[in-house]
Scaffold this motif. Structure first.
Motif, PDB file in Angstrom:
ATOM      1  N   TYR A  28      -8.317  -1.991   2.471  1.00  0.00           N
ATOM      2  CA  TYR A  28      -7.981  -2.258   1.186  1.00  0.00           C
ATOM      3  C   TYR A  28      -9.123  -2.961   0.069  1.00  0.00           C
ATOM      4  CZ  TYR A  28      -3.009  -2.306   1.911  1.00  0.00           C
ATOM      5  OH  TYR A  28      -1.722  -1.877   2.048  1.00  0.00           O
ATOM      6  N   TYR A  34      -9.891  -3.884  -4.253  1.00  0.00           N
ATOM      7  CA  TYR A  34      -9.187  -4.402  -5.332  1.00  0.00           C
ATOM      8  C   TYR A  34     -10.039  -4.512  -6.623  1.00  0.00           C
ATOM      9  CZ  TYR A  34      -6.623  -6.194  -1.496  1.00  0.00           C
ATOM     10  OH  TYR A  34      -5.976  -6.510   0.000  1.00  0.00           O
ATOM     11  N   TYR A  78     -10.455  -6.986  -9.901  1.00  0.00           N
ATOM     12  CA  TYR A  78      -9.857  -7.935 -10.771  1.00  0.00           C
ATOM     13  C   TYR A  78     -10.446  -8.227 -12.137  1.00  0.00           C
ATOM     14  CZ  TYR A  78      -7.577  -9.587  -6.357  1.00  0.00           C
ATOM     15  OH  TYR A  78      -6.721  -9.902  -5.290  1.00  0.00           O
ATOM     16  N   TYR A 107      -5.768  -1.621  -7.211  1.00  0.00           N
ATOM     17  CA  TYR A 107      -6.303  -1.559  -5.923  1.00  0.00           C
ATOM     18  C   TYR A 107      -5.761  -0.440  -5.148  1.00  0.00           C
ATOM     19  CZ  TYR A 107      -1.180  -2.685  -4.488  1.00  0.00           C
ATOM     20  OH  TYR A 107       0.199  -2.637  -4.498  1.00  0.00           O
ATOM     21  N   PHE A 122       2.714  -5.182   2.833  1.00  0.00           N
ATOM     22  CA  PHE A 122       1.601  -5.662   1.923  1.00  0.00           C
ATOM     23  C   PHE A 122       2.143  -6.208   0.734  1.00  0.00           C
ATOM     24  CE2 PHE A 122      -2.555  -5.794  -0.025  1.00  0.00           C
ATOM     25  CZ  PHE A 122      -2.315  -5.853  -1.255  1.00  0.00           C
TER      26      PHE A 122
END
Lengths: 115, 115
Positions: free
Chosen positions: A31, A33, A35, A48, B100
């Motif tokens: 994963y 991401y 932000y 994401y 998730f």
């Protein structure tokens, strides 16, 4: 410990400009991401991904595109930058194995200013 | 949807004094809770995390936090603050689920330490 790097660390562009922010992680996390951090809002999730070629929409996606080209690399694209996108951008990565959630590791951030 | 509120945007404490940073969460179900710290010009680092179990969790550098389901809170504490604790602290929540779920951050509390 996972290493997450971001480039550039600082970027200034003009309204309508085209910007690409880069993120690389070297711990084979699945994963990743993006932000943005703004005073009074904390961190808000833009996009994401759970693997190369995958993209999931976050909570504040308007005006942003993203692409995950490899397991390691995740890019954030601002094709027509606006002053409202002036912010501090963080990339993060984490592992995910079924119900076992691992912590997110953050990069050092990119400060973007749109004039 | 889950949310986190950190009611104090700024806190100032004297070095050596005790500290409590407040965090209130909203989540329908069992939450996982986190405290992250952001030192100046750096990314976020995990201080501690709560998974269902003992409500008091210990973190790094003498920090601890207590989970309260009845109060929907996860306050961060430290017995004696050091000048190096000067940073921004973020509380975050996600669902305790086998699938998730995103991490949702509070607005952050900026901690200043004075002599």
């Amino acid at each position: 410990e996972a290493a997450v790097t971001q480039s550039p660390r600082n970027k200034v562009t003009v309204t309508g400009g085209n910007v690409t922010l880069s993120c690389r992680q070297t711990n084979s996390h699945n994963y990743m991401y993006w932000y943005r951090q703004d005073t009074g809002h904390g961190l808000r999730l833009i996009h994401y991904s759970y693997g190369a070629g995958n993209l999931q929409i976050g909570d504040v996606p308007d005006g942003y595109k993203a692409t995950r080209t490899t397991q390691e690399d995740f890019f954030l694209l601002l094709e027509l930058a606006s002053p409202s996108q002036t912010s501090l951008y963080f990339c993060a990565s984490s592992d995910w194995t079924g119900g076992n959630y691992a912590e997110q590791f953050f990069g050092p951030g990119t400060r973007l200013t749109v004039l | 949807a889950q949310s986190v509120t950190q009611p104090d945007a700024r806190v100032t404490v004297s070095e050596g004094a005790s500290l409590q940073l407040r965090c209130k969460y909203s989540y329908f179900g069992t939450p996982y809770l986190f405290w992250y710290v952001q030192y100046p010009r750096q990314g976020l680092q995990l201080l501690l995390k709560y998974y269902p179990g003992d409500p008091v969790v210990q973190g790094v550098n003498g920090f601890e936090a207590e989970f309260s389901k009845s109060n929907s809170s996860f306050h961060l504490r430290k017995a004696s603050v050091h000048w190096s604790d000067w940073a921004v602290y973020f509380c975050a929540v996600r669902g305790a689920s086998s699938s998730f779920s995103k991490l949702v951050f509070g607005q952050g509390t900026s901690l200043s330490v004075v002599p």
